[in-house]
Write an enzyme that holds these catalytic residues in place. Structure first.
Site, PDB file in Angstrom:
ATOM      1  N   ASP A   8       0.880  -1.173   0.000  1.00  0.00           N
ATOM      2  CA  ASP A   8       0.000   0.000   0.000  1.00  0.00           C
ATOM      3  C   ASP A   8       0.915   1.219   0.000  1.00  0.00           C
ATOM      4  O   ASP A   8       1.507   1.566   1.019  1.00  0.00           O
ATOM      5  CB  ASP A   8      -0.896  -0.023   1.249  1.00  0.00           C
ATOM      6  CG  ASP A   8      -1.728   1.268   1.396  1.00  0.00           C
ATOM      7  OD1 ASP A   8      -1.653   2.134   0.511  1.00  0.00           O
ATOM      8  OD2 ASP A   8      -2.450   1.382   2.409  1.00  0.00           O
ATOM      9  N   LYS A  70       3.106  11.112  -3.500  1.00  0.00           N
ATOM     10  CA  LYS A  70       2.076  10.410  -4.277  1.00  0.00           C
ATOM     11  C   LYS A  70       1.161  11.394  -5.022  1.00  0.00           C
ATOM     12  O   LYS A  70       0.700  11.095  -6.115  1.00  0.00           O
ATOM     13  CB  LYS A  70       1.246   9.545  -3.331  1.00  0.00           C
ATOM     14  CG  LYS A  70       0.197   8.675  -4.006  1.00  0.00           C
ATOM     15  CD  LYS A  70      -0.427   7.764  -2.973  1.00  0.00           C
ATOM     16  CE  LYS A  70      -1.607   6.993  -3.483  1.00  0.00           C
ATOM     17  NZ  LYS A  70      -2.124   6.088  -2.435  1.00  0.00           N
ATOM     18  N   GLU A 147      -7.240   0.514  -4.317  1.00  0.00           N
ATOM     19  CA  GLU A 147      -7.187   0.441  -2.850  1.00  0.00           C
ATOM     20  C   GLU A 147      -8.502  -0.019  -2.217  1.00  0.00           C
ATOM     21  O   GLU A 147      -8.494  -0.923  -1.364  1.00  0.00           O
ATOM     22  CB  GLU A 147      -6.722   1.794  -2.282  1.00  0.00           C
ATOM     23  CG  GLU A 147      -5.224   1.981  -2.507  1.00  0.00           C
ATOM     24  CD  GLU A 147      -4.741   3.412  -2.424  1.00  0.00           C
ATOM     25  OE1 GLU A 147      -5.496   4.289  -1.945  1.00  0.00           O
ATOM     26  OE2 GLU A 147      -3.600   3.668  -2.846  1.00  0.00           O
ATOM     27  N   ASP A 170     -12.968   5.268   1.571  1.00  0.00           N
ATOM     28  CA  ASP A 170     -11.538   5.322   1.879  1.00  0.00           C
ATOM     29  C   ASP A 170     -11.055   6.763   1.781  1.00  0.00           C
ATOM     30  O   ASP A 170     -10.947   7.320   0.691  1.00  0.00           O
ATOM     31  CB  ASP A 170     -10.784   4.410   0.895  1.00  0.00           C
ATOM     32  CG  ASP A 170      -9.259   4.400   1.138  1.00  0.00           C
ATOM     33  OD1 ASP A 170      -8.776   5.166   1.994  1.00  0.00           O
ATOM     34  OD2 ASP A 170      -8.566   3.616   0.463  1.00  0.00           O
TER      35      ASP A 170
HETATM   36  N1  LIG Z   1      -6.739   9.830  14.535  1.00  0.00           N
HETATM   37  C1  LIG Z   1      -6.739  10.544  13.424  1.00  0.00           C
HETATM   38  N2  LIG Z   1      -7.582  11.588  13.283  1.00  0.00           N
HETATM   39  C2  LIG Z   1      -7.568  12.323  12.146  1.00  0.00           C
HETATM   40  N3  LIG Z   1      -6.770  12.096  11.114  1.00  0.00           N
HETATM   41  C3  LIG Z   1      -5.925  11.067  11.218  1.00  0.00           C
HETATM   42  C4  LIG Z   1      -5.855  10.233  12.350  1.00  0.00           C
HETATM   43  N4  LIG Z   1      -4.907   9.308  12.147  1.00  0.00           N
HETATM   44  C5  LIG Z   1      -4.397   9.546  10.933  1.00  0.00           C
HETATM   45  N5  LIG Z   1      -4.996  10.597  10.365  1.00  0.00           N
HETATM   46  C6  LIG Z   1      -4.735  11.192   9.041  1.00  0.00           C
HETATM   47  O1  LIG Z   1      -4.896  10.182   8.070  1.00  0.00           O
HETATM   48  C7  LIG Z   1      -4.050  10.451   6.965  1.00  0.00           C
HETATM   49  C8  LIG Z   1      -3.244   9.241   6.657  1.00  0.00           C
HETATM   50  O2  LIG Z   1      -4.101   8.190   6.421  1.00  0.00           O
HETATM   51  P1  LIG Z   1      -3.614   6.924   5.600  1.00  0.00           P
HETATM   52  O3  LIG Z   1      -2.329   6.449   6.149  1.00  0.00           O
HETATM   53  O4  LIG Z   1      -4.752   5.995   5.543  1.00  0.00           O
HETATM   54  O5  LIG Z   1      -3.403   7.627   4.235  1.00  0.00           O
HETATM   55  P2  LIG Z   1      -2.547   7.140   3.003  1.00  0.00           P
HETATM   56  O6  LIG Z   1      -2.867   5.722   2.744  1.00  0.00           O
HETATM   57  O7  LIG Z   1      -1.140   7.490   3.242  1.00  0.00           O
HETATM   58  O8  LIG Z   1      -3.113   8.098   1.895  1.00  0.00           O
HETATM   59  P3  LIG Z   1      -3.860   7.796   0.511  1.00  0.00           P
HETATM   60  O9  LIG Z   1      -4.603   6.514   0.689  1.00  0.00           O
HETATM   61  O10 LIG Z   1      -4.737   8.979   0.323  1.00  0.00           O
HETATM   62  O11 LIG Z   1      -2.772   7.734  -0.470  1.00  0.00           O
HETATM   63  C9  LIG Z   1      -3.155  11.608   7.351  1.00  0.00           C
HETATM   64  O12 LIG Z   1      -3.656  12.790   6.770  1.00  0.00           O
HETATM   65  C10 LIG Z   1      -3.303  11.629   8.863  1.00  0.00           C
HETATM   66  O13 LIG Z   1      -3.118  12.937   9.363  1.00  0.00           O
HETATM   67 MG   LIG Z   2      -4.424   4.769   1.740  1.00  0.00          MG
END
Ligand SMILES: Nc1ncnc2c1ncn2[C@@H]1O[C@H](COP(=O)(O)OP(=O)(O)OP(=O)(O)O)[C@@H](O)[C@H]1O
Ligand SMILES: [Mg+2]
Length: 576
Positions: A8, A70, A147, A170
Site C-alpha cells: 500500500d 504520491k 485500494e 476510503d
Molecule cells: N486519529 C486521526 N484523526 C484524524 N486524522 C488522522 C488520524 N490518524 C491519521 N490521520 C490522518 O490520516 C491520513 C493518513 O491516512 P492513511 O495512512 O490511511 O493515508 P494514506 O494511505 O497514506 O493516503 P492515501 O490513501 O490517500 O494515499 C493523514 O492525513 C493523517 O493525518
Molecule cells: Mg491509503
C-alpha cells in the site's frame, strides 16, 4: 518464481504485507513498525533515508526531504535535492525499495515481485507512473490494484460465507475513494467506484495551517520552508488530537522572524467545533461520490449491509458522522483502517502466486471513469469537438470496446485520435491521455472510408488504443503512456517496390497510375485499390494482395472501356 508482496503505497504512510499460512501478514520496517511514513530524505552524499529516519529531516532539511509525493504521481513536476532532479516516480521507487528490503530482511528471502495499490480513482497516467516506480525499484509489478478493492478483498477473505452489499469509504492522506460492491460467498463483484484524487487529510492540515498563521505584513510563513514544516506538523497533531479531544492547544514558539528581527510565535486553542466548521465544505463534498457510486451500482443507501471505513482520515468524528448521515445507520465493519489495504494487496498477491485458492475468492473490478475520443461533429452550429465515450465508467474489466468513425473531410488520408478520460461532454473539461495518428486512409468522399478505434482496458487499469482503416485493414496501436504515445511507425508506401513479390504487380500498378494521371479515376476508386495493394505487399499479406490484384484488373478493364467511350463521344459516335 518467488513470493509476491502486497504494497500500500500511501500519500502519508505505506505498508507491505504477504501471505503466510493462508492469511495476510504485515511485515515490519527496520524500526519494527508496520506503518512507514511515506517520507524520503536524500543526503548530501546521495545517501537515502526512508520513513521515520527521513521524517526527522523534514524540519531541518526540508529542501532535500520529500513527503506526500504520491500527489505528484504522473504529473510533470520534478523534485530537486542538492541540485539534482528527481521525477516523483524515482522518489516513490526509493520508498518501495526500502519497504522491499525490510520485507526481505524479515522473510529472509529475495523479493522481486509485487502487487501495488493505487486509489481507484487514479488515472491511467498515474497508474503507469506507479508501475514505473515499481520497475525502478527492481520489482516485477504483477498487478496494480485499486485500494478500496483491496480493502474489500481483506473483508471478503475474512467473511467468505457472506452475501452483502458493501460500500468502501476510503479517505486517506491525499485521496478519497468510494467503491460499491457485492459480496457473494467469496465472489467480490465491484459495481462502481467514484472519488477525488485531490482530497484527503493533508487538505485538512492545510486548512488548519491557514487558520493558525495568516500571513501578516511583517511575516509570511509560506516564505520559510522550515516554519511551514513546523506549522504543518502542528496542524496535523492538532487534527489528530481533535479526533478524540474537544480542544487542543497549539504552541509554536519562535515560528518566524518578523519585522526588525522580532520573533513571532503561534499560541492558539483550537476547539473541535472550530475544526469541524473549517473543514465542513471539504467533508460534505464526499457525499456526492457516495451517492454517485451507489447510483451507478443501481443501489440505494437502504440496500447496503456493510460500510468499510478505510484510511486514517475516517477516524475524524465529523467524517464518520457524514458517512452515517448519508447512508443511514449501516453497521460499520471493524477492518483496520491503516492496514486493510496492504492486507488486501497481499491477498491479491496470494491469488496470483497460488497461496490463496482462487476458487474460494474471486474478484471482478471496474474501470472507474469513462474513456473515449474527441471527434468532430457536424451540427447546425457548424463543427464542434465533443467527447465520445467508448468505455463507459464502471464497466467490468478487463474490457474491450470499439467504435467506427469516418474521416471528417473529403479525401482525408490521415486522422488523429485524441484519447480522453472523464465525464464531461466537452473534452476540454476531461483529462487528455494522449493521441494516436493513423495515416494511409485511402482518399475518398466523406462517409466512404471508416476507421475503427478500439480501446482495451486491462486488469491493472491500463489502456491500450488501436485504430484501423476498415477497407484496408491498416492498423496502428499505442499504449497511452506518461511519455506520450509509442505508436508503431506507419508504412512508407513509396517503398512498395522493395516488398517481396512486388515485381508481379508492377505492370498493373503502372497502368493504373497512367490511367489516374489521364483523369480516369474521378471517384478515387483506383487510387484506393492501388494503395491497398501496396499496403498488402508491404505487410506481406500475400493473399490480400492477390485478391486486390484481381479486383484491380477488373476495374482497369472497365476504366479503359469508359475512357474509350469518352473518346468516342468527343468524336460524335453514339454507342449503345
Ligand atoms: N486519529 C486521526 N484523526 C484524524 N486524522 C488522522 C488520524 N490518524 C491519521 N490521520 C490522518 O490520516 C491520513 C493518513 O491516512 P492513511 O495512512 O490511511 O493515508 P494514506 O494511505 O497514506 O493516503 P492515501 O490513501 O490517500 O494515499 C493523514 O492525513 C493523517 O493525518
Ligand atoms: Mg491509503
Amino acid at each position: 518464481m518467488g513470493r509476491i508482496v502486497g504494497i500500500d503505497l500511501g500519500t502519508s504512510t505505506s505498508e507491505i504485507a504477504c501471505i503466510v499460512d493462508g492469511t495476510p501478514k504485515l511485515l515490519p520496517n527496520s524500526q519494527g513498525k508496520l506503518v512507514t511514513p511515506s517520507v524520503v530524505h536524500i543526503g548530501e552524499d546521495g545517501g537515502v533515508l526512508v520513513g521515520e529516519a527521513a521524517a526527522e529531516y523534514l524540519f531541518t532539511r526540508p529542501d532535500c526531504t520529500f513527503m506526500e509525493v504520491k500527489r505528484l504521481t504522473g504529473g510533470g513536476e520534478v523534485l530537486k535535492a542538492h541540485g539534482k532532479e528527481y521525477r516523483p516516480e524515482e522518489i516513490q521507487a526509493l520508498l518501495l525499495g526500502y519497504l522491499v528490503r525490510c520485507a526481505e530482511e524479515s522473510l529472509k528471502e529475495k523479493i522481486e515481485r509485487a502487487v501495488i495499490t493505487v486509489p481507484a480513482y487514479f488515472t491511467d497516467l498515474q497508474r503507469r507512473a506507479t508501475a514505473k516506480a515499481g520497475e525502478l525499484a527492481g520489482l516485477a509489478v504483477e498487478r496494480i490494484l485499486n485500494e478500496p478493492t483491496a480493502a474489500a478483498l481483506d473483508y471478503g477473505l475474512a467473511n467468505l460465507k457472506e452475501c452483502k452489499n458493501v460500500l468502501v469509504y476510503d479517505l486517506g492522506g491525499g485521496t478519497l475513494d468510494v467503491t460499491v460492491l457485492e459480496l457473494f460467498e467469496g465472489v467480490i463483484d465491484v459495481k462502481a467506484s467514484c472519488g477525488n484524487n485531490h482530497l484527503g487529510g493533508k487538505d485538512f492540515d492545510e486548512i488548519i495551517m491557514g487558520r493558525l498563521a495568516e500571513p501578516s505584513d511583517s511575516a509570511d510563513p509560506s516564505a520559510d520552508e522550515r516554519a511551514l514544516m513546523r506549522l504543518k506538523k502542528a496542524a496535523e497533531d492538532c487534527k489528530i488530537a481533535l479526533s478524540t479531544r474537544e480542544e487542543y492547544q497549539v504552541s509554536l514558539p519562535f515560528l518566524l522572524t518578523g519585522a526588525e528581527g522580532k520573533p513571532l510565535s503561534v499560541e492558539k486553542t483550537v476547539r473541535r467545533e472550530d475544526f469541524e466548521d473549517w473543514v465542513a465544505e471539504k467533508v460534505n463534498s464526499t457525499r456526492e461520490p457516495m451517492m454517485s457510486a451507489l447510483a451507478d451500482a443501481a443501489l440505494t443507501p437502504g440496500d447496503l449491509q456493510v460500510v468499510l471505513l478505510v484510511g486514517g482520515s475516517t477516524r475524524i468524528p465529523c467524517v464518520k458522522k457524514l458517512v452515517e448521515e448519508t447512508l443511514g445507520t449501516v453497521p460499520r465493519s471493524l477492518v483496520d483502517p491503516d492496514l486493510t489495504v496492504a492486507r488486501g494487496a497481499a491477498i491479491q498477491a496470494g491469488l496470483i502466486e497460488g497461496s490463496i485458492n482462487n476458487e474460494d475468492l474471486v474478484l471482478t473490478d471496474v474501470c472507474p471513469y469513462t474513456l473515449g475520443t474527441a471527434p468532430l461533429q457536424h451540427g447546425i452550429f457548424g463543427r464542434r469537438v465533443f467527447f465520445d465515450p467508448i468505455i463507459p465508467r464502471n464497466t467490468t474489466i478487463p474490457a474491450e470496446k470499439s467504435k467506427i468513425y469516418h474521416p471528417a473531410v473529403d479525401y482525408q488520408t490521415e486522422v488523429t485520435i485524441d484519447v480522453y478520460q472523464g465525464e464531461s461532454s466537452d473534452p476540454a473539461n476531461n483529462e487528455r491521455l494522449g493521441e494516436l495518428n493513423l495515416s494511409g486512409i485511402p482518399p475518398a468522399k466523406v462517409g466512404k472510408e471508416s476507421v475503427e478505434v478500439s480501446f482495451s482496458y486491462d486488469m491493472n487499469g491500463i489502456l491500450q488504443v488501436k485504430a484501423s482503416v476498415l477497407s484496408t485493414g491498416r492498423q496502428v496501436s499505442a499504449e497511452i503512456s506518461t511519455t506520450g504515445i509509442k505508436a508503431k511507425a506507419p508504412l512508407d508506401l513509396s517503398r512498395w517496390e522493395e516488398a517481396e513479390g512486388a515485381r508481379k504487380f508492377r505492370p498493373l500498378i503502372r497502368k493504373a497510375e497512367k490511367l489516374m494521371a489521364a483523369g480516369g479515376d474521378p471517384g478515387g476508386d483506383v487510387e484506393l485499390l492501388v494503395r491497398r495493394v501496396k499496403e498488402a505487399l508491404l505487410l506481406k499479406n500475400t493473399k490480400e494482395a492477390g485478391d486486390l490484384r484481381d479486383q484491380l484488373l477488373g476495374m482497369l478493364e472497365a476504366l479503359e472501356q469508359l475512357l474509350q467511350l469518352q473518346d468516342d463521344r468527343t468524336l460524335g459516335i453514339d454507342r449503345p
